[in-house]
Motif scaffolding. Structure first.
Motif, PDB file in Angstrom:
ATOM      1  N   HIS A 192     -21.927  -3.506 -30.422  1.00 34.88           N
ATOM      2  CA  HIS A 192     -23.327  -3.919 -30.446  1.00 34.88           C
ATOM      3  C   HIS A 192     -24.068  -3.243 -29.294  1.00 34.88           C
ATOM      4  O   HIS A 192     -23.494  -2.997 -28.231  1.00 34.88           O
ATOM      5  CB  HIS A 192     -23.459  -5.436 -30.271  1.00 34.88           C
TER       6      HIS A 192
ATOM      7  N   PHE B 171     -26.747  -4.198 -26.653  1.00 40.17           N
ATOM      8  CA  PHE B 171     -27.049  -5.532 -26.141  1.00 40.17           C
ATOM      9  C   PHE B 171     -27.846  -5.430 -24.851  1.00 40.17           C
ATOM     10  O   PHE B 171     -27.524  -4.634 -23.956  1.00 40.17           O
ATOM     11  CB  PHE B 171     -25.726  -6.255 -25.897  1.00 40.17           C
TER      12      PHE B 171
ATOM     13  N   LYS C 231     -29.731  -8.721 -28.934  1.00 44.32           N
ATOM     14  CA  LYS C 231     -29.118  -7.616 -29.661  1.00 44.32           C
ATOM     15  C   LYS C 231     -30.247  -6.721 -30.157  1.00 44.32           C
ATOM     16  O   LYS C 231     -31.248  -7.207 -30.704  1.00 44.32           O
ATOM     17  CB  LYS C 231     -28.295  -8.143 -30.835  1.00 44.32           C
TER      18      LYS C 231
ATOM     19  N   MET D  67     -28.444 -13.124 -28.807  1.00 46.63           N
ATOM     20  CA  MET D  67     -26.989 -12.959 -28.887  1.00 46.63           C
ATOM     21  C   MET D  67     -26.371 -13.591 -27.646  1.00 46.63           C
ATOM     22  O   MET D  67     -26.900 -13.453 -26.543  1.00 46.63           O
ATOM     23  CB  MET D  67     -26.631 -11.472 -28.980  1.00 46.63           C
TER      24      MET D  67
ATOM     25  N   PRO E  99     -22.550 -13.620 -26.446  1.00 48.12           N
ATOM     26  CA  PRO E  99     -21.097 -13.408 -26.520  1.00 48.12           C
ATOM     27  C   PRO E  99     -20.368 -14.128 -25.388  1.00 48.12           C
ATOM     28  O   PRO E  99     -20.851 -14.180 -24.258  1.00 48.12           O
ATOM     29  CB  PRO E  99     -20.960 -11.886 -26.390  1.00 48.12           C
TER      30      PRO E  99
END
Length: 333
Positions: free
Chosen positions: A179, A181, A199, A212, A214
């Motif tokens: 991705h 990011f 993102k 996003m 993570p």
């Protein structure tokens, strides 16, 4: 409007504002200052005018349509002292979060705290200042010792508004996906660390795909691309229950008398309503940021919690319970 602290005197508010601006050296918007000091914008403006009349060196500008304020760095560094109690409060904060950070970072925290003892008025009190009466109980702790460099790279990217190429393995996935990011901040939530950001599209870093978040320990690589962004928080509302704000839902849940104490003691969302029931239980109405986290939370109470509304969420709980019952069904024969 943020809640007001009626017990704070005008002098205390003025000192809090001056200390915040002086010691952080940061720009603060009027809204941010009102939130930090838990008072109205009108009060902040009055305090700012008082500072100007005293001759305090202020810088001002605009962030979008809102004015920001900052104190110019003084020619001479202020001479300050720290009390043993203040240092003990810092030690308390260290002890309460130490399980979340790698040892290398814990060591730098310990070194910084040790250095602050030179600010104690009485150096002989340093051992007393380091007395710790706090500990954190943590089940299912994540070992972040292998993520020191990644965490440092993420913090640098946040500071520089940098775009990163991230390889991330989502929950239930076996293969990592790549991705682009834009990290905005590090987040601690339920004994784990996350990176929160935006993102962006592979062919246009100015075009956001969406928020996003993570989990740090599931990121296999994080590499700065050298590009920079101007993205802001796409979801500044943190008032609902849960960490990921997507498809928020208003829930009504009834808890029995045993669970009522636990539920009543806590704030689950800023707009919650807690209604006492005749049997000693409570009815909780609140906003969940997403159904997935709310479902796991409700099930954790077992039979002590009953979803009353909405019907679609009742169906989701019923379906999950049916699947669980199948898993525990006795084998034939």
């Amino acid at each position: 409007m943020p809640p007001k602290h009626d017990d704070a005197t005008p002098g205390q508010k003025a000192l809090a504002l001056y200390s915040l601006l002086l010691f952080t050296g940061r720009r603060y918007t009027l809204t941010a200052l009102a939130e930090k000091l838990t008072c109205s914008k009108q009060t902040i403006l009055r305090l700012i005018r008082d500072m100007e009349l005293r001759g305090d060196s202020l810088e001002m500008g605009f962030e979008g349509k809102e004015r920001w304020y900052k104190i110019k760095t003084p020619a001479q560094k202020p001479h300050l002292a720290i009390s043993p109690q203040e240092l003990q409060n810092l030690v308390m904060c260290r002890d309460m979060v130490s399980h979340l950070v790698p040892k290398a970072i814990r060591d730098t925290i310990d070194h910084a705290l040790a250095a602050t003892t030179t600010l104690l008025p009485d150096f002989d009190t340093r051992s007393q200042a380091f007395e710790s009466h706090w500990r954190t109980e943590c089940k299912g702790r994540i070992d972040y010792s292998g993520h020191v460099e990644m965490l440092a790279a993420a913090r640098q990217a946040i500071k520089e508004h940098g775009i990163c190429r991230v390889r991330y393995t989502g929950v239930g996935k076996t293969q990592a996906r790549e991705h682009l990011f834009a990290p905005l901040e590090c987040v601690s939530y339920r004994e784990a660390l996350y990176l929160y950001g935006v993102k962006v599209k592979d062919d246009d870093i100015t075009a956001p795909v969406g928020p996003m978040m993570p989990a740090l320990h599931r990121i296999s690589s994080l590499e700065p691309t050298g590009e920079h962004h101007k993205h802001e928080d796409p979801d500044p509302d943190r008032s609902g229950f849960g960490i990921m704000h997507c498809n928020p839902v208003r829930l009504t849940i009834r808890f029995d008398s045993f669970a009522a104490t636990y539920v009543r003691e806590r704030i689950w969302s800023e707009d919650q309503e807690v209604e006492g029931l005749e049997d000693g239980g409570v009815r909780l109405r609140f906003t969940a940021a997403n159904e997935t986290e709310a479902l796991s939370w409700v099930l954790s109470f077992g039979a002590r919690a009953v979803v009353e509304a909405p019907e679609a969420f009742r169906d989701a709980v019923r379906d999950e319970l049916a699947h669980m019952a199948e898993s525990y069904a006795p084998e034939n024969g």
